[in-house]
Design a protein around this motif. Structure first.
Motif: not given
Length: 102
Positions: A40, A43, A96, A99
């Protein structure tokens, strides 16, 4: 220890004991462990359309404020060779949000 902005920041630094065959003296070789591309990537910030002659570090500088973060874009696309994302003008690449601890 790896730089906090590096893609290898959260990867363990390992050691390997190696004996010198002529003296028997043991020394340790330090190396960075294997890094896996996250399943992942985080976002979506923006989807960018690649222009002719554009490089991934240019895209990273534009959207992430740091050209050395090009690897985040490569991770989001799950590619090993980042340059393949920008060889064809018109290709859309996902940028993205960074993170923590990745």
């Amino acid at each position: 220890m790896n730089d906090p902005a590096s893609r290898y920041h959260s990867v363990a630094v390992l050691t390997l004991p190696v004996a010198d065959p002529s003296t028997g003296e043991v020394r340790e070789i330090r190396y960075t462990g294997r890094r896996f591309i996250p399943a992942d990537p985080g976002p979506l910030l923006v989807e960018h359309t690649v222009a002719k002659g554009e490089r991934l570090d240019h895209i990273a500088a534009r959207y992430l404020g740091d050209p050395t973060q090009f690897w985040r874009i490569a991770d989001a696309a799950a590619v090993i060779a980042p340059e393949e994302l920008v060889t064809q003008p018109g290709t859309r690449v996902a940028v993205t949000l960074p993170q923590p601890n990745r």
